[in-house]
Design a protein around this motif. Structure first.
Motif, PDB file in Angstrom:
ATOM      1  N   ASP A 120      35.402  36.164  41.174  1.00 29.32           N
ATOM      2  CA  ASP A 120      34.722  35.406  42.230  1.00 29.32           C
ATOM      3  C   ASP A 120      34.575  33.923  41.896  1.00 29.32           C
ATOM      4  O   ASP A 120      33.548  33.308  42.192  1.00 29.32           O
TER       5      ASP A 120
ATOM      6  N   ASN B 122      37.371  35.399  51.273  1.00 29.78           N
ATOM      7  CA  ASN B 122      35.951  35.776  51.428  1.00 29.78           C
ATOM      8  C   ASN B 122      35.757  37.281  51.517  1.00 29.78           C
ATOM      9  O   ASN B 122      34.719  37.801  51.094  1.00 29.78           O
TER      10      ASN B 122
ATOM     11  N   GLN C 120      41.710  43.067  45.866  1.00 36.29           N
ATOM     12  CA  GLN C 120      41.605  42.558  44.499  1.00 36.29           C
ATOM     13  C   GLN C 120      42.483  43.402  43.577  1.00 36.29           C
ATOM     14  O   GLN C 120      43.158  44.325  44.018  1.00 36.29           O
TER      15      GLN C 120
ATOM     16  N   SER D 228      38.034  39.606  50.304  1.00 39.26           N
ATOM     17  CA  SER D 228      39.043  40.281  49.474  1.00 39.26           C
ATOM     18  C   SER D 228      38.520  41.569  48.842  1.00 39.26           C
ATOM     19  O   SER D 228      39.230  42.575  48.782  1.00 39.26           O
ATOM     20  N   ALA D 229      37.273  41.558  48.364  1.00 42.44           N
ATOM     21  CA  ALA D 229      36.722  42.779  47.760  1.00 42.44           C
ATOM     22  C   ALA D 229      36.489  43.849  48.820  1.00 42.44           C
ATOM     23  O   ALA D 229      36.796  45.035  48.619  1.00 42.44           O
TER      24      ALA D 229
ATOM     25  N   SER E 193      36.536  29.887  42.053  1.00 44.24           N
ATOM     26  CA  SER E 193      37.288  29.122  43.053  1.00 44.24           C
ATOM     27  C   SER E 193      38.795  29.260  42.872  1.00 44.24           C
ATOM     28  O   SER E 193      39.317  29.244  41.753  1.00 44.24           O
TER      29      SER E 193
ATOM     30  N   LEU F  10      40.257  35.520  41.303  1.00 46.13           N
ATOM     31  CA  LEU F  10      39.729  36.252  42.455  1.00 46.13           C
ATOM     32  C   LEU F  10      38.786  37.378  42.046  1.00 46.13           C
ATOM     33  O   LEU F  10      37.718  37.551  42.634  1.00 46.13           O
ATOM     34  N   ASP F  11      39.184  38.150  41.048  1.00 50.96           N
ATOM     35  CA  ASP F  11      38.398  39.324  40.685  1.00 50.96           C
ATOM     36  C   ASP F  11      37.053  38.968  40.065  1.00 50.96           C
ATOM     37  O   ASP F  11      36.163  39.817  39.993  1.00 50.96           O
TER      38      ASP F  11
END
Length: 322
Positions: free
Chosen positions: A118, A38, A46, A40-41, A120, A115-116
């Motif tokens: 956004d 949640n 990232q 990570s950024a 799942s 992840l980068d």
């Protein structure tokens, strides 16, 4: 509806208190990883690192952090003997090999390429027992898994778990930091109208997979006589979760390009636990020849062909191969 927490559920269904405790440790790890995902950024986690995992893949910062979370959370369990992680070349021995001690095989962060952007991601795990006091018996047999599960980190965080008889899903309640049963007795819908496959690999597929996908794409005027949608998220957890909720079939078959490696997906901490979950939900799972759960593990990072989902689709594909 009565709220049943994961702790209450495990007290009724885990059988062994030590196993319930280990699953609680896994759930705690997934809670921590959910928080890491949640933020990570915001935390600068990232992008990629300069590290390479045992499969020659560049690791994301959260791949490494998620693995550390699993080790830290689960190593406290006195009955855990060994950890087999996607991110670590060698088996990690927490305690000496001892008959009946637990072995945890896990992918700490499946689909981390999402992840980068956004989308799942998730974690996958399987728990087994050492068959003897010898370290040679650390690799699990699929039919002897005690439990399997995954966490999905999406709009909500869910933990999906099976002991082999049925599949139950728990949603993280952020107000209490506890997992609550929200999806009891999950079943794979048997009338499939979706398939998930990486079409960028089409040039490498064998004739059976080429024919299956072609028939699906022909829609109502083709041999399947119905329209199929294609879905692909580059996260096995997200694709399998969709199949449990909405039906369909997931395919990452062995092909001409990955045949020398044995396939793409790893047997112990991706294919085998997902096969157990899908079978417990009334679906099927195969490598194209035999049930996926019966593929024998010979190395910790063994790869395999994976085809799983609605039973009628799996039967159709297996018949085509045979």
């Amino acid at each position: 509806m009565q709220r049943i927490t994961l702790t209450e559920y495990l007290a009724r269904n885990a059988g062994e208190a030590a196993l319930a405790d280990l699953i609680e440790c896994i759930a705690s790890a997934c809670w921590s990883i959910s928080n890491l995902v949640n933020v990570s950024a915001l935390a600068g986690h990232q992008g990629s690192t300069d590290e390479i995992n045992p499969h020659g893949e560049v690791q994301k910062p959260l791949d490494i952090l998620a693995d550390e979370v699993f080790v830290r959370s689960c190593s406290a369990n006195a009955n855990l003997s060994a950890l087999i992680s996607e991110e670590v070349e060698e088996i990690t021995w927490v305690n000496p090999a001892q008959t009946g001690a637990y072995v945890l095989a896990y992918d700490p962060l499946d689909g981390s390429s999402n992840l980068d952007v956004d989308l799942s991601v998730g974690s996958i795990f399987a728990v087994s027992k050492l068959r003897s006091d010898s370290a040679e018996d650390v690799l699990p047999n699929g039919r002897n898994l005690l439990c399997s599960g995954y966490a999905i980190y999406g709009p909500s965080t869910m933990l999906v778990l099976t002991f082999g008889d049925q599949v139950d899903g728990f949603t993280l309640d952020d107000s209490t930091d506890s997992f609550v049963l929200t999806h009891p007795n999950m079943k794979v819908p048997q009338q499939a109208c979706e398939f998930a496959i990486n079409v960028s690999r089409q040039r490498h597929w064998d004739e059976t997979i080429q024919s299956y996908v072609s028939d699906c794409l022909k829609g109502a005027v083709g041999p399947r006589q119905k329209a199929f949608n294609m879905r692909w998220t580059a996260s096995m957890v997200a694709d399998v979760h969709r199949i449990l909720i909405r039906g369909g079939v997931f395919l990452y078959p062995i092909d001409a390009e990955n045949a020398a490696a044995g396939g793409k997906l790893r047997l112990l901490y991706e294919a085998m636990p997902m096969a157990m979950i899908v079978e417990a939900g009334g679906g099927g799972a195969t490598d194209g020849r035999i049930p996926l759960i019966d593929v024998v593990a010979t190395t910790p990072h063994q790869r395999t062909s994976v085809i799983l989902g609605a039973r009628e689709e799996i039967d159709l594909i297996r018949a085509a191969y045979s």
